[in-house]
Scaffold this motif. Structure first.
Motif, PDB file in Angstrom:
ATOM      1  N   PHE A 174      47.344  23.967  29.785  1.00 28.01           N
ATOM      2  CA  PHE A 174      46.380  24.517  30.729  1.00 28.01           C
ATOM      3  C   PHE A 174      45.048  24.735  30.022  1.00 28.01           C
ATOM      4  O   PHE A 174      44.990  24.956  28.819  1.00 28.01           O
ATOM      5  N   SER A 175      43.977  24.648  30.787  1.00 29.93           N
ATOM      6  CA  SER A 175      42.644  24.863  30.224  1.00 29.93           C
ATOM      7  C   SER A 175      42.204  26.293  30.486  1.00 29.93           C
ATOM      8  O   SER A 175      42.780  26.999  31.329  1.00 29.93           O
ATOM      9  N   ASP A 176      41.151  26.721  29.795  1.00 31.61           N
ATOM     10  CA  ASP A 176      40.609  28.061  30.026  1.00 31.61           C
ATOM     11  C   ASP A 176      40.119  28.193  31.463  1.00 31.61           C
ATOM     12  O   ASP A 176      40.288  29.244  32.097  1.00 31.61           O
ATOM     13  N   ASP A 177      39.503  27.126  31.989  1.00 25.61           N
ATOM     14  CA  ASP A 177      38.999  27.173  33.364  1.00 25.61           C
ATOM     15  C   ASP A 177      40.143  27.343  34.362  1.00 25.61           C
ATOM     16  O   ASP A 177      40.025  28.096  35.338  1.00 25.61           O
ATOM     17  N   GLU A 178      41.249  26.644  34.125  1.00 26.35           N
ATOM     18  CA  GLU A 178      42.408  26.768  35.008  1.00 26.35           C
ATOM     19  C   GLU A 178      42.986  28.174  34.939  1.00 26.35           C
ATOM     20  O   GLU A 178      43.346  28.775  35.965  1.00 26.35           O
ATOM     21  N   TYR A 179      43.089  28.700  33.734  1.00 25.44           N
ATOM     22  CA  TYR A 179      43.612  30.056  33.541  1.00 25.44           C
ATOM     23  C   TYR A 179      42.766  31.070  34.312  1.00 25.44           C
ATOM     24  O   TYR A 179      43.293  31.877  35.089  1.00 25.44           O
ATOM     25  N   HIS A 180      41.457  31.019  34.127  1.00 30.74           N
ATOM     26  CA  HIS A 180      40.582  31.993  34.773  1.00 30.74           C
ATOM     27  C   HIS A 180      40.563  31.818  36.294  1.00 30.74           C
ATOM     28  O   HIS A 180      40.466  32.810  37.036  1.00 30.74           O
ATOM     29  N   ALA A 181      40.676  30.579  36.763  1.00 31.32           N
ATOM     30  CA  ALA A 181      40.686  30.341  38.210  1.00 31.32           C
ATOM     31  C   ALA A 181      41.908  30.992  38.856  1.00 31.32           C
ATOM     32  O   ALA A 181      41.816  31.624  39.916  1.00 31.32           O
ATOM     33  N   ILE A 182      43.059  30.856  38.212  1.00 33.21           N
ATOM     34  CA  ILE A 182      44.293  31.436  38.748  1.00 33.21           C
ATOM     35  C   ILE A 182      44.260  32.960  38.645  1.00 33.21           C
ATOM     36  O   ILE A 182      44.624  33.670  39.590  1.00 33.21           O
ATOM     37  N   VAL A 183      43.832  33.467  37.496  1.00 32.45           N
ATOM     38  CA  VAL A 183      43.749  34.920  37.316  1.00 32.45           C
ATOM     39  C   VAL A 183      42.838  35.536  38.369  1.00 32.45           C
ATOM     40  O   VAL A 183      43.185  36.544  39.015  1.00 32.45           O
ATOM     41  N   ASP A 184      41.670  34.958  38.568  1.00 28.28           N
ATOM     42  CA  ASP A 184      40.714  35.494  39.546  1.00 28.28           C
ATOM     43  C   ASP A 184      41.294  35.460  40.963  1.00 28.28           C
ATOM     44  O   ASP A 184      41.146  36.430  41.734  1.00 28.28           O
ATOM     45  N   ALA A 185      41.952  34.360  41.316  1.00 29.22           N
ATOM     46  CA  ALA A 185      42.507  34.220  42.664  1.00 29.22           C
ATOM     47  C   ALA A 185      43.618  35.242  42.907  1.00 29.22           C
ATOM     48  O   ALA A 185      43.697  35.852  43.976  1.00 29.22           O
ATOM     49  N   VAL A 186      44.478  35.430  41.918  1.00 26.83           N
ATOM     50  CA  VAL A 186      45.582  36.389  42.056  1.00 26.83           C
ATOM     51  C   VAL A 186      45.048  37.815  42.126  1.00 26.83           C
ATOM     52  O   VAL A 186      45.491  38.625  42.949  1.00 26.83           O
ATOM     53  N   LYS A 187      44.082  38.137  41.276  1.00 30.82           N
ATOM     54  CA  LYS A 187      43.513  39.498  41.289  1.00 30.82           C
ATOM     55  C   LYS A 187      42.854  39.807  42.630  1.00 30.82           C
ATOM     56  O   LYS A 187      42.978  40.929  43.148  1.00 30.82           O
ATOM     57  N   ARG A 188      42.163  38.823  43.186  1.00 27.88           N
ATOM     58  CA  ARG A 188      41.545  39.047  44.497  1.00 27.88           C
ATOM     59  C   ARG A 188      42.603  39.301  45.563  1.00 27.88           C
ATOM     60  O   ARG A 188      42.432  40.172  46.425  1.00 27.88           O
ATOM     61  N   ALA A 189      43.689  38.548  45.512  1.00 27.90           N
ATOM     62  CA  ALA A 189      44.765  38.710  46.490  1.00 27.90           C
ATOM     63  C   ALA A 189      45.426  40.079  46.361  1.00 27.90           C
ATOM     64  O   ALA A 189      45.719  40.735  47.362  1.00 27.90           O
ATOM     65  N   VAL A 190      45.663  40.516  45.132  1.00 24.47           N
ATOM     66  CA  VAL A 190      46.294  41.814  44.890  1.00 24.47           C
ATOM     67  C   VAL A 190      45.380  42.945  45.365  1.00 24.47           C
ATOM     68  O   VAL A 190      45.829  43.910  45.993  1.00 24.47           O
ATOM     69  N   ALA A 191      44.083  42.832  45.074  1.00 27.78           N
ATOM     70  CA  ALA A 191      43.130  43.850  45.498  1.00 27.78           C
ATOM     71  C   ALA A 191      43.034  43.913  47.022  1.00 27.78           C
ATOM     72  O   ALA A 191      42.975  44.994  47.615  1.00 27.78           O
ATOM     73  N   ALA A 192      43.023  42.742  47.662  1.00 28.09           N
ATOM     74  CA  ALA A 192      42.958  42.699  49.124  1.00 28.09           C
ATOM     75  C   ALA A 192      44.208  43.313  49.739  1.00 28.09           C
ATOM     76  O   ALA A 192      44.141  44.019  50.746  1.00 28.09           O
ATOM     77  N   ALA A 193      45.368  43.063  49.114  1.00 25.87           N
ATOM     78  CA  ALA A 193      46.619  43.620  49.617  1.00 25.87           C
ATOM     79  C   ALA A 193      46.611  45.140  49.496  1.00 25.87           C
ATOM     80  O   ALA A 193      47.097  45.853  50.379  1.00 25.87           O
ATOM     81  N   ALA A 194      46.054  45.671  48.395  1.00 27.93           N
ATOM     82  CA  ALA A 194      45.983  47.119  48.200  1.00 27.93           C
ATOM     83  C   ALA A 194      45.075  47.757  49.246  1.00 27.93           C
ATOM     84  O   ALA A 194      45.385  48.809  49.803  1.00 27.93           O
TER      85      ALA A 194
END
Length: 215
Positions: free
Chosen positions: A93-113
């Protein structure tokens, strides 16, 4: 690091053969419930999976990879409604892929909260999800409220739950004594890094409790 209840995790890796083996070898400590093998699929499947509630009746999105226990959600006898508590990254995996997934998951978790807070604030009786072995290990706990709604319960609902992002890179595997993508070594590194992440989260929770107690 052996627990009575496996910690549910999602995996992002690009080699299906290695991913399949890692899924098997992570047991019984971890339950790989979802595996993604490319970035577009991960960005499509992981956010709604992390935003889901373990108590709702909606089936989580089945993995296009066919790997992980969510692959059997169409079979009522094997239905899973578990929300992963970590994402394991492994395999080119690349750094860009890592950050893209992390950002997407964090947004989803925050929205769920935020959604949880809005829905619980309208009810005179609210309760957070009960704590589990995995939840306790990750520094989270259940909290119930009584009539009128407790401020403790509301605060718990407002705070996004902790998700750990654990990555295993080539240098980690080499440092652990393997010259190639060895699933046993990959899982060994995963376990070590996850234990460190859990320990750090627990210390931060304890520090926050002590800080609140002082004030």
């Amino acid at each position: 690091m052996t627990h009575a209840t496996p910690i549910p995790v999602a995996i992002f890796g690009k080699d299906p053969k290695i991913a399949r083996s890692v899924c098997e070898k992570l047991l019984p400590d971890f339950e790989p419930i979802h595996v993604c093998l490319d970035l577009p699929t991960a960005l499509r499947e992981l956010p709604p999976l992390f935003a889901a509630s373990s108590t709702n009746s909606t089936s989580p999105p089945p993995p296009a990879s066919g790997l992980g226990t969510n692959a059997y959600t169409l079979d009522p006898a094997k239905h899973r409604a578990k929300v992963p508590q970590a994402v394991f990254f492994g395999g080119k995996f690349s750094d860009d892929e890592y950050h893209a997934i992390v950002d997407a998951v964090k947004r989803a978790v925050a929205a769920a909260a935020t959604s949880t807070t809005a829905s619980t604030s309208t009810s005179p009786f609210t309760a957070a999800e009960p704590s589990t072995t995995a939840g306790h290990l990750l520094g989270t706990s259940g909290a119930a409220t009584g009539a009128g709604g407790s401020s403790v319960g509301a605060a718990a609902a407002e705070k996004p739950r902790t998700v750990h992002f654990i990555k295993v890179q080539k240098r980690d595997v080499l440092a652990a004594g393997s010259f190639g993508p060895n699933p046993d070594v990959i899982c060994k590194v995963f376990r070590k890094k996850m234990a460190a992440a859990v320990d750090k989260a627990e210390r931060e929770v304890q520090s926050e409790r002590e800080r609140q107690h002082l004030y």
